[in-house]
Design a protein around this motif. Sequence first.
Motif, PDB file in Angstrom:
ATOM      1  N   LEU A 211       0.838  -1.204   0.000  1.00 34.50           N
ATOM      2  CA  LEU A 211       0.000   0.000   0.000  1.00 34.50           C
ATOM      3  C   LEU A 211       0.873   1.254   0.000  1.00 34.50           C
ATOM      4  O   LEU A 211       0.671   2.169  -0.804  1.00 34.50           O
ATOM      5  N   ALA A 212       1.874   1.289   0.897  1.00 31.11           N
ATOM      6  CA  ALA A 212       2.705   2.486   1.030  1.00 31.11           C
ATOM      7  C   ALA A 212       3.404   2.821  -0.284  1.00 31.11           C
ATOM      8  O   ALA A 212       3.514   3.988  -0.663  1.00 31.11           O
ATOM      9  N   ALA A 213       3.865   1.784  -1.010  1.00 29.66           N
ATOM     10  CA  ALA A 213       4.598   2.015  -2.250  1.00 29.66           C
ATOM     11  C   ALA A 213       3.703   2.567  -3.360  1.00 29.66           C
ATOM     12  O   ALA A 213       4.196   3.048  -4.371  1.00 29.66           O
ATOM     13  N   ARG A 214       2.381   2.470  -3.166  1.00 30.66           N
ATOM     14  CA  ARG A 214       1.460   2.961  -4.211  1.00 30.66           C
ATOM     15  C   ARG A 214       0.872   4.325  -3.879  1.00 30.66           C
ATOM     16  O   ARG A 214       0.040   4.830  -4.613  1.00 30.66           O
ATOM     17  N   CYS A 215       1.284   4.890  -2.747  1.00 24.76           N
ATOM     18  CA  CYS A 215       0.692   6.163  -2.312  1.00 24.76           C
ATOM     19  C   CYS A 215       1.478   7.374  -2.820  1.00 24.76           C
ATOM     20  O   CYS A 215       1.306   8.471  -2.307  1.00 24.76           O
ATOM     21  N   ASP A 216       2.360   7.177  -3.823  1.00 28.03           N
ATOM     22  CA  ASP A 216       3.226   8.279  -4.242  1.00 28.03           C
ATOM     23  C   ASP A 216       2.478   9.481  -4.800  1.00 28.03           C
ATOM     24  O   ASP A 216       2.987  10.582  -4.807  1.00 28.03           O
ATOM     25  N   GLN A 217       1.255   9.266  -5.299  1.00 23.58           N
ATOM     26  CA  GLN A 217       0.516  10.417  -5.834  1.00 23.58           C
ATOM     27  C   GLN A 217      -0.487  10.996  -4.825  1.00 23.58           C
ATOM     28  O   GLN A 217      -1.191  11.951  -5.130  1.00 23.58           O
ATOM     29  N   VAL A 218      -0.549  10.370  -3.635  1.00 28.95           N
ATOM     30  CA  VAL A 218      -1.443  10.891  -2.589  1.00 28.95           C
ATOM     31  C   VAL A 218      -0.815  12.154  -2.016  1.00 28.95           C
ATOM     32  O   VAL A 218       0.334  12.137  -1.585  1.00 28.95           O
ATOM     33  N   ASP A 219      -1.541  13.281  -2.040  1.00 29.95           N
ATOM     34  CA  ASP A 219      -0.942  14.510  -1.526  1.00 29.95           C
ATOM     35  C   ASP A 219      -1.665  15.074  -0.307  1.00 29.95           C
ATOM     36  O   ASP A 219      -1.326  16.154   0.169  1.00 29.95           O
ATOM     37  N   ALA A 220      -2.666  14.352   0.204  1.00 31.34           N
ATOM     38  CA  ALA A 220      -3.306  14.762   1.464  1.00 31.34           C
ATOM     39  C   ALA A 220      -3.960  13.537   2.087  1.00 31.34           C
ATOM     40  O   ALA A 220      -4.352  12.598   1.377  1.00 31.34           O
TER      41      ALA A 220
END
Lengths: 84, 464
Positions: free
Chosen positions: B362-371
Amino acid sequence: MIRLFFTAFAFLIVTCGQAYAYLDPGTASIVLQAVVGAIAAAGLFFRTHIYRFFSLFRRTEKAKEAAAPSSDGRSLKNDPGDGR
Amino acid sequence: MAVDPASFRDPAGQVHLAGGRVFRTVQPVALADYEFVRDSKALLPLEEEGRVLGAEEVDAAHLGSHAPAGGVVLEHRRIPFWSYPYEWPFGALKAAALAHLDIQIQLFEDGIALSDASAYNVQFLGPRPIFIDTLSFRRYRENEHWAGHRQFCEQFLNPLLLRAKFGLPFQDWYRGRPEGISAESIAHLVKWRHYLSLGMLSHVIAPARLQASAGERMLGSAVKARTRGLPRASYRAQLVQLRNWIAGLAPKDTGKTVWGGYAGDNTYDETEAGEKKAMVAEFVKSTRPRLILDLGCNTGDYSALALRSGAAKALGLDADHGALEQAFARAQADGLDFLPLYQDSANPSPGQGWNGKERKSLAARCDQVDAVMALAFEHHLAIGRNIPLPDVIGWITSLAPRGLIEFVHKNDPTVRKMLALRDDIFDSYSLDEFTAALKRRARIVAQRTVSQSGRELFWFDRTA
């Protein structure tokens, strides 16, 4: 007709012996597709033709309605095909 | 330049990631099929409708030494968040299955078939499924069998049946076996009445029985059957029959009355909820997130609010299947760019599959999460799962550079309920511990008390 298919199909499955342990995963799918596909095709064929058969009558009713509009002056627009 | 670690099974081509761009190679072996599909223009309407991911031919020099000699290089636009079928709610897996079959049925008329039926070839833009693998499309060979049938059953049909016929959520099982749920596994659950279902008989019971019962002889029959071929009408009819069957599947024993309680089921009165909503709206208006992550999204009230307030996209995580179903249905019905996913935050999706890298964590796929929003959330981990409060804050703040976290006091009715049957072992759990832990990682932009029980809402900007 459909019941006959079911009975024959169920019989075929129930009577398979459990002789060996391993089978390539794709094998059952390939062997069954001829039967499953044929039943599905027959099912679709009958559904289409039964629908066409009944829609002959519906068209007649529709034609009558068109000839004699209902009291509020509108003819029914329901296509027998979208009865959902 | 890196080859996507999930892109190794198909020799037709690979996906490369370079500088935030996504390229796909078409190797010479796949060129004839690729050109047939491209020149048929059959994919264009599907791309316009957003059902198939577009691919543009680009200069092979983009890939440097990775460019295929005699092949083609394509570029795709990026998917904002990569999700996996074991994270999808029932409604999402069903939408993906129907999308897959509809595409197949439509393209069959153009003489195009799909080489596989992997659920990992479907991604989501909000609640809308999109088919992403350009190289799955190839010319239909007259009288061929549906090669992807078993894969379709394991990755779409059987997980859906697990929930629809037997009431079992499929996600945990599916995550444990990323290749899908086999017919043999499902067959153990089958009751006699299922023998009256043509679908169960055709796609679960019969394959499982044959699998268990035959050896060399059956392999011979399969080879013969493959040589004999499958009539075109039978190929198509299988797809249509499966489509009609799946369209009617629904989660077992979860009528609307069961889910009806979610909307009003919280400990806030309306004024309090108003204050919390005002701060969420203010945060979103000020920071304009492109992709906001809603931890413990429930039915998606706050994601919907964030979207209304100006967030471009929202991603929700929750472990409650009923709430997720409602959230997904709401996103579909209201056309929200919101994707709710199944996730137990105390056990987030790990890297797994081949070499532990095929499916990313999950963490490795959150690169585009900005909030990130963690509203009425931290106590479920800190008290409910005994995870030290500083660790909970560390995890939440690691997911996005800014966000909102709500602190829930021990005297809050929800926490009191959580501690009603157990000893209070959480001596250090307090607003002071929370604030100190947050300050170690972030700057507190704003802090407001949003309930009479003293719930505090923090707006943070990550510093560490």
